[in-house]
Write a protein that holds these residues in place. Sequence first.
Motif, PDB file in Angstrom:
ATOM      1  N   SER A   7       0.633  -1.424  -0.013  1.00  0.00           N
ATOM      2  CA  SER A   7      -0.031   0.135   0.028  1.00  0.00           C
ATOM      3  C   SER A   7       0.959   1.301  -0.015  1.00  0.00           C
ATOM      4  O   SER A   7       0.425   2.329  -0.803  1.00  0.00           O
ATOM      5  N   HIS A   8       2.090   1.273   0.764  1.00  0.00           N
ATOM      6  CA  HIS A   8       2.745   2.508   0.632  1.00  0.00           C
ATOM      7  C   HIS A   8       3.311   2.838  -0.679  1.00  0.00           C
ATOM      8  O   HIS A   8       3.415   3.996  -0.972  1.00  0.00           O
ATOM      9  N   THR A   9       3.619   1.851  -1.548  1.00  0.00           N
ATOM     10  CA  THR A   9       4.050   2.024  -2.957  1.00  0.00           C
ATOM     11  C   THR A   9       2.950   2.655  -3.740  1.00  0.00           C
ATOM     12  O   THR A   9       3.139   3.658  -4.445  1.00  0.00           O
ATOM     13  N   ILE A  10       1.895   2.293  -3.673  1.00  0.00           N
ATOM     14  CA  ILE A  10       0.468   2.711  -4.369  1.00  0.00           C
ATOM     15  C   ILE A  10       0.324   3.943  -3.837  1.00  0.00           C
ATOM     16  O   ILE A  10       0.039   5.011  -4.692  1.00  0.00           O
ATOM     17  N   ARG A  11       0.315   4.254  -2.336  1.00  0.00           N
ATOM     18  CA  ARG A  11       0.073   5.623  -2.117  1.00  0.00           C
ATOM     19  C   ARG A  11       1.111   6.441  -2.727  1.00  0.00           C
ATOM     20  O   ARG A  11       0.846   7.620  -2.813  1.00  0.00           O
ATOM     21  N   GLY A  12       2.222   6.249  -2.604  1.00  0.00           N
ATOM     22  CA  GLY A  12       3.334   7.038  -3.111  1.00  0.00           C
ATOM     23  C   GLY A  12       3.130   7.693  -4.706  1.00  0.00           C
ATOM     24  O   GLY A  12       3.117   8.557  -5.055  1.00  0.00           O
ATOM     25  N   HIS A  13       2.488   6.590  -5.441  1.00  0.00           N
ATOM     26  CA  HIS A  13       2.155   6.774  -6.903  1.00  0.00           C
ATOM     27  C   HIS A  13       0.977   7.888  -6.882  1.00  0.00           C
ATOM     28  O   HIS A  13       1.069   8.832  -7.667  1.00  0.00           O
ATOM     29  N   LEU A  14       0.032   7.484  -5.963  1.00  0.00           N
ATOM     30  CA  LEU A  14      -1.149   8.334  -6.094  1.00  0.00           C
ATOM     31  C   LEU A  14      -0.589  10.040  -5.600  1.00  0.00           C
ATOM     32  O   LEU A  14      -1.087  10.818  -6.043  1.00  0.00           O
ATOM     33  N   ARG A  43      -5.381   0.334   1.835  1.00  0.00           N
ATOM     34  CA  ARG A  43      -5.101  -0.719   3.015  1.00  0.00           C
ATOM     35  C   ARG A  43      -4.825  -1.662   2.058  1.00  0.00           C
ATOM     36  O   ARG A  43      -4.867  -2.081   1.072  1.00  0.00           O
ATOM     37  N   GLN A  44      -4.303  -2.794   2.845  1.00  0.00           N
ATOM     38  CA  GLN A  44      -3.782  -4.374   2.351  1.00  0.00           C
ATOM     39  C   GLN A  44      -4.939  -4.987   2.124  1.00  0.00           C
ATOM     40  O   GLN A  44      -5.699  -5.050   3.011  1.00  0.00           O
ATOM     41  N   HIS A  45      -4.706  -6.169   1.305  1.00  0.00           N
ATOM     42  CA  HIS A  45      -5.819  -7.198   1.414  1.00  0.00           C
ATOM     43  C   HIS A  45      -5.362  -8.381   0.709  1.00  0.00           C
ATOM     44  O   HIS A  45      -4.477  -8.296  -0.327  1.00  0.00           O
ATOM     45  N   HIS A  46      -5.833  -9.622   1.227  1.00  0.00           N
ATOM     46  CA  HIS A  46      -5.274 -10.569   0.507  1.00  0.00           C
ATOM     47  C   HIS A  46      -6.275 -11.122  -0.508  1.00  0.00           C
ATOM     48  O   HIS A  46      -7.408 -11.471  -0.143  1.00  0.00           O
ATOM     49  N   GLN A  47      -5.855 -11.547  -1.710  1.00  0.00           N
ATOM     50  CA  GLN A  47      -6.884 -12.127  -2.508  1.00  0.00           C
ATOM     51  C   GLN A  47      -6.239 -13.131  -3.403  1.00  0.00           C
ATOM     52  O   GLN A  47      -4.948 -12.965  -3.994  1.00  0.00           O
ATOM     53  N   ASP A  48      -6.700 -14.367  -3.130  1.00  0.00           N
ATOM     54  CA  ASP A  48      -6.223 -15.428  -4.059  1.00  0.00           C
ATOM     55  C   ASP A  48      -4.840 -15.921  -3.583  1.00  0.00           C
ATOM     56  O   ASP A  48      -3.954 -16.094  -4.340  1.00  0.00           O
TER      57      ASP A  48
END
Length: 140
Positions: A7-14, A43-48
Amino acid sequence: MTRVTRSHTIRGHLVAGGLFDLGLGEATQKAGPDGHDDGFSTRQHHQDGTLVVIAGAYGPNWIRTLAEIRGRLESPHGKCTVISEAPELGNHEVIVRWATSAELQACKAAAVKRQAPLRQQLRAQEAAQALEAAGQPGLF
Protein backbone atom coordinates in the motif's frame (compact mmCIF):
# COMPACT_ATOMS: atom_id res chain seq x y z
CA MET A 1 0.54 -15.49 -9.31
CA THR A 2 1.36 -11.80 -9.29
CA ARG A 3 3.90 -9.91 -7.24
CA VAL A 4 3.08 -8.60 -3.81
CA THR A 5 1.67 -5.08 -3.97
CA ARG A 6 2.31 -2.83 -0.98
CA SER A 7 0.00 0.00 0.00
CA HIS A 8 2.83 2.47 0.67
CA THR A 9 4.05 2.05 -2.92
CA ILE A 10 0.59 2.66 -4.38
CA ARG A 11 0.09 5.56 -1.98
CA GLY A 12 3.35 7.08 -3.24
CA HIS A 13 2.20 6.81 -6.88
CA LEU A 14 -1.08 8.53 -6.08
CA VAL A 15 0.43 11.29 -3.95
CA ALA A 16 3.00 11.96 -6.70
CA GLY A 17 0.03 12.32 -9.07
CA GLY A 18 -1.44 15.11 -6.96
CA LEU A 19 -4.03 13.21 -4.95
CA PHE A 20 -4.45 13.77 -1.20
CA ASP A 21 -3.96 10.81 1.16
CA LEU A 22 -6.60 10.91 3.90
CA GLY A 23 -4.97 8.12 5.95
CA LEU A 24 -8.28 6.57 6.99
CA GLY A 25 -8.50 3.38 9.03
CA GLU A 26 -10.06 0.20 7.64
CA ALA A 27 -13.37 0.60 9.46
CA THR A 28 -13.71 4.20 8.28
CA GLN A 29 -12.85 3.16 4.71
CA LYS A 30 -15.56 0.50 4.65
CA ALA A 31 -18.15 3.00 5.95
CA GLY A 32 -18.34 4.79 2.61
CA PRO A 33 -17.13 7.82 0.69
CA ASP A 34 -19.27 10.50 2.33
CA GLY A 35 -18.27 12.79 5.17
CA HIS A 36 -14.63 13.31 4.18
CA ASP A 37 -12.56 15.77 2.19
CA ASP A 38 -11.65 14.86 -1.39
CA GLY A 39 -8.87 12.28 -1.38
CA PHE A 40 -8.03 8.60 -1.20
CA SER A 41 -6.97 5.98 1.29
CA THR A 42 -5.38 2.55 0.87
CA ARG A 43 -5.29 -0.72 2.79
CA GLN A 44 -3.73 -4.15 2.31
CA HIS A 45 -5.89 -7.12 1.32
CA HIS A 46 -5.28 -10.83 0.59
CA GLN A 47 -6.78 -12.04 -2.68
CA ASP A 48 -6.18 -15.58 -3.93
CA GLY A 49 -3.06 -15.90 -1.78
CA THR A 50 -1.52 -12.65 -3.04
CA LEU A 51 -1.19 -9.41 -1.13
CA VAL A 52 -2.93 -6.62 -3.06
CA VAL A 53 -4.08 -3.09 -2.23
CA ILE A 54 -7.59 -1.70 -1.99
CA ALA A 55 -7.68 2.00 -2.85
CA GLY A 56 -10.79 3.98 -2.02
CA ALA A 57 -11.94 7.42 -3.15
CA TYR A 58 -13.61 9.72 -0.65
CA GLY A 59 -15.29 13.12 -0.46
CA PRO A 60 -18.03 14.92 -2.34
CA ASN A 61 -16.31 14.28 -5.70
CA TRP A 62 -15.35 10.66 -5.04
CA ILE A 63 -16.30 9.57 -8.58
CA ARG A 64 -13.78 12.01 -10.08
CA THR A 65 -11.16 10.93 -7.54
CA LEU A 66 -11.79 7.26 -8.41
CA ALA A 67 -11.28 8.06 -12.11
CA GLU A 68 -8.01 9.84 -11.25
CA ILE A 69 -6.85 6.83 -9.22
CA ARG A 70 -7.58 4.49 -12.13
CA GLY A 71 -5.94 6.79 -14.68
CA ARG A 72 -2.81 7.34 -12.63
CA LEU A 73 -2.25 3.67 -11.77
CA GLU A 74 -3.08 2.26 -15.22
CA SER A 75 -0.79 4.71 -17.01
CA PRO A 76 2.36 3.23 -18.63
CA HIS A 77 4.62 4.40 -15.80
CA GLY A 78 2.17 3.17 -13.12
CA LYS A 79 2.35 -0.45 -14.33
CA CYS A 80 -0.65 -1.54 -12.27
CA THR A 81 -3.89 -3.35 -12.98
CA VAL A 82 -7.01 -1.84 -11.41
CA ILE A 83 -9.99 -4.13 -10.76
CA SER A 84 -13.29 -2.54 -9.83
CA GLU A 85 -15.52 -5.63 -9.76
CA ALA A 86 -15.09 -7.76 -6.64
CA PRO A 87 -17.59 -8.79 -3.95
CA GLU A 88 -15.53 -7.33 -1.09
CA LEU A 89 -15.40 -3.83 -2.64
CA GLY A 90 -17.64 -0.84 -2.12
CA ASN A 91 -18.68 1.38 -5.03
CA HIS A 92 -15.89 3.79 -4.15
CA GLU A 93 -13.08 1.18 -4.02
CA VAL A 94 -10.81 -0.65 -6.47
CA ILE A 95 -8.30 -3.47 -6.11
CA VAL A 96 -4.79 -2.57 -7.30
CA ARG A 97 -2.06 -5.07 -8.17
CA TRP A 98 1.09 -5.02 -10.28
CA ALA A 99 0.40 -5.79 -13.93
CA THR A 100 1.87 -8.91 -15.46
CA SER A 101 4.18 -8.72 -18.47
CA ALA A 102 1.41 -9.99 -20.75
CA GLU A 103 -0.95 -7.26 -19.52
CA LEU A 104 1.67 -4.57 -20.06
CA GLN A 105 2.39 -5.83 -23.59
CA ALA A 106 -1.34 -5.88 -24.39
CA CYS A 107 -1.69 -2.27 -23.19
CA LYS A 108 1.29 -1.22 -25.28
CA ALA A 109 -0.14 -2.92 -28.38
CA ALA A 110 -3.54 -1.31 -27.82
CA ALA A 111 -1.90 2.13 -27.50
CA VAL A 112 0.00 1.63 -30.77
CA LYS A 113 -3.23 0.57 -32.50
CA ARG A 114 -5.09 3.63 -31.15
CA GLN A 115 -2.32 5.97 -32.30
CA ALA A 116 -1.90 4.48 -35.81
CA PRO A 117 -4.41 6.80 -37.61
CA LEU A 118 -2.87 9.89 -36.00
CA ARG A 119 0.66 8.79 -36.92
CA GLN A 120 -0.43 8.20 -40.51
CA GLN A 121 -2.01 11.66 -40.68
CA LEU A 122 1.12 13.30 -39.23
CA ARG A 123 3.38 11.50 -41.72
CA ALA A 124 1.17 12.66 -44.62
CA GLN A 125 1.32 16.27 -43.35
CA GLU A 126 5.10 16.09 -42.97
CA ALA A 127 5.44 14.74 -46.53
CA ALA A 128 3.24 17.54 -47.89
CA GLN A 129 5.27 20.17 -46.00
CA ALA A 130 8.51 18.68 -47.32
CA LEU A 131 7.22 18.92 -50.92
CA GLU A 132 6.13 22.53 -50.41
CA ALA A 133 9.49 23.40 -48.86
CA ALA A 134 11.22 21.90 -51.89
CA GLY A 135 9.14 24.10 -54.22
CA GLN A 136 6.89 21.31 -55.44
CA PRO A 137 3.28 22.07 -54.50
CA GLY A 138 0.89 19.15 -54.37
CA LEU A 139 -1.13 18.28 -57.43
CA PHE A 140 -4.47 18.59 -55.71
